[in-house]
Design a protein around this motif. Structure first.
Motif, short mmCIF file in Angstrom:
data_model
loop_
_atom_site.label_atom_id
_atom_site.label_comp_id
_atom_site.label_asym_id
_atom_site.label_seq_id
_atom_site.Cartn_x
_atom_site.Cartn_y
_atom_site.Cartn_z
N LEU A 23 0.83 -1.20 0.00
CA LEU A 23 0.00 0.00 0.00
C LEU A 23 0.87 1.25 0.00
O LEU A 23 0.58 2.22 -0.72
N ILE A 24 1.93 1.24 0.80
CA ILE A 24 2.84 2.38 0.84
C ILE A 24 3.46 2.58 -0.54
O ILE A 24 3.59 3.71 -1.04
N GLY A 25 3.81 1.48 -1.18
CA GLY A 25 4.41 1.55 -2.51
C GLY A 25 3.48 2.17 -3.52
O GLY A 25 3.90 2.98 -4.36
N VAL A 26 2.19 1.80 -3.47
CA VAL A 26 1.20 2.36 -4.38
C VAL A 26 1.06 3.86 -4.17
O VAL A 26 1.01 4.64 -5.13
N LEU A 27 1.02 4.28 -2.92
CA LEU A 27 0.89 5.70 -2.60
C LEU A 27 2.11 6.49 -3.07
O LEU A 27 1.98 7.61 -3.56
N VAL A 28 3.29 5.90 -2.92
CA VAL A 28 4.51 6.55 -3.37
C VAL A 28 4.50 6.72 -4.89
O VAL A 28 4.88 7.77 -5.42
N ILE A 29 4.04 5.68 -5.60
CA ILE A 29 3.96 5.74 -7.07
C ILE A 29 2.99 6.83 -7.51
O ILE A 29 3.26 7.59 -8.44
N ILE A 30 1.84 6.93 -6.83
CA ILE A 30 0.85 7.95 -7.17
C ILE A 30 1.44 9.35 -6.96
O ILE A 30 1.31 10.23 -7.82
N TYR A 31 2.11 9.53 -5.82
CA TYR A 31 2.70 10.84 -5.51
C TYR A 31 3.79 11.19 -6.52
O TYR A 31 3.86 12.32 -7.03
N ALA A 32 4.63 10.22 -6.84
CA ALA A 32 5.72 10.46 -7.79
C ALA A 32 5.18 10.79 -9.18
O ALA A 32 5.71 11.65 -9.88
N SER A 33 4.10 10.10 -9.56
CA SER A 33 3.49 10.36 -10.88
C SER A 33 2.92 11.77 -10.95
O SER A 33 3.06 12.45 -11.96
N LEU A 34 2.27 12.19 -9.87
CA LEU A 34 1.73 13.55 -9.83
C LEU A 34 2.85 14.57 -9.96
O LEU A 34 2.72 15.57 -10.67
N TYR A 35 3.97 14.31 -9.29
CA TYR A 35 5.10 15.24 -9.34
C TYR A 35 5.71 15.30 -10.74
O TYR A 35 5.99 16.38 -11.27
N VAL A 36 5.89 14.14 -11.35
CA VAL A 36 6.56 14.06 -12.66
C VAL A 36 5.71 14.69 -13.76
O VAL A 36 6.22 15.44 -14.61
N PHE A 37 4.41 14.41 -13.75
CA PHE A 37 3.55 14.85 -14.85
C PHE A 37 2.80 16.16 -14.54
O PHE A 37 2.00 16.61 -15.35
N TYR A 38 3.08 16.74 -13.39
CA TYR A 38 2.35 17.94 -12.97
C TYR A 38 2.42 19.07 -13.99
O TYR A 38 1.40 19.62 -14.42
#
Length: 247
Positions: free
Chosen positions: A58-73
């Motif tokens: 679950l932590i991994g999924v949340l990290v991926i979501i956050y990283a994706s938001l940062y990268v594609f923002y």
């Protein structure tokens, strides 16, 4: 303030004020501050919900979501917000194409892809900063490749120099044919008028007036000069559109 001259698709030269390096940096810091606030808020919420002690998946999924938001923002915001992120909107700057139009998706994409060069980790973003500081059009490498730059969106003229003001309800349009124009045409006409107010380039006004006359197939009264003609066209269009919205 540095300006650039851009030739639009209608072959009209418009002067834009280029976004300064300081404005770019502050806009970037605002965007980064948003992600810091989001990260802190997410950590607080996850701690309260005891998520931090849950399974690693679950932590991994949340990290991926956050990283994706940062990268594609930046890419997502500039596409959805017409060349602006939250920081750029606050600082009143935006990305435009060097032909004066709204950038195409491919231009936004190229500009975003070259962030890896402009903002390479560990270099303190020196490549992008130096490029903006020394280039003629204040472009970072991504802008040069994509054919874009950043301009200021804040009005260049005071309220008493604005090309037109709202008309009274009983106003009678002088040129009914103005209804066949669109918002983009009116924005371009207003840019020409503002450019004249700043630079006194009467040739620019004459060329735009001739194009509008030919496009609409109208001949204004002899006593109406080109500047007054353009201002009247804007006023007529604004009144016609406003009345249509009421109906």
């Amino acid at each position: 303030m540095q300006t650039i001259r851009i030739t639009t698709s209608q072959n009209i030269d418009i002067d834009y004020e280029v976004a300064g390096l300081g404005e770019r940096i502050v806009a970037y810091l605002i965007d980064m501050a948003m992600f810091i606030v989001i990260f802190i808020a997410a950590m607080i919420v996850m701690s309260m919900l005891n998520i931090l002690n849950s399974e690693g998946a679950l932590i991994g999924v949340l990290v991926i979501i956050y990283a994706s938001l940062y990268v594609f923002y930046d890419l997502a915001c500039e596409i959805a917000m017409n060349g602006q992120s939250v920081g750029k909107r606050i600082m009143k700057i935006k990305v435009i194409s060097l032909d004066g139009a709204r950038p195409r998706f491919s231009q936004y994409l190229l500009r975003w892809l070259f962030r890896i060069i402009d903002f390479f980790p560990g270099t303190m973003h020196l490549c992008g900063l130096i490029s903006v500081a020394v280039s003629d059009k204040s472009q970072r490498v991504g802008d040069m490749v994509a054919g874009t730059t950043l301009i200021r969106t804040q009005a260049r003229t005071k309220i008493n120099n604005i090309a037109f003001s709202p008309s009274a309800d009983d106003y009678q349009p002088v040129f009914a044919a103005a209804a066949s124009l669109n918002d983009k045409d009116i924005e371009l006409i207003n840019e020409v008028i503002n450019s004249y107010i700043k630079n006194r380039n009467s040739v620019l006004v004459f060329n735009m007036a001739q194009r509008i006359k030919n496009l609409l197939g109208i001949t204004p009264p002899a006593e109406m000069n080109d500047m007054l003609f353009l201002q009247t066209i804007i006023k007529d269009y604004s009144h016609i559109v406003a009345q249509a919205d009421v109906l």
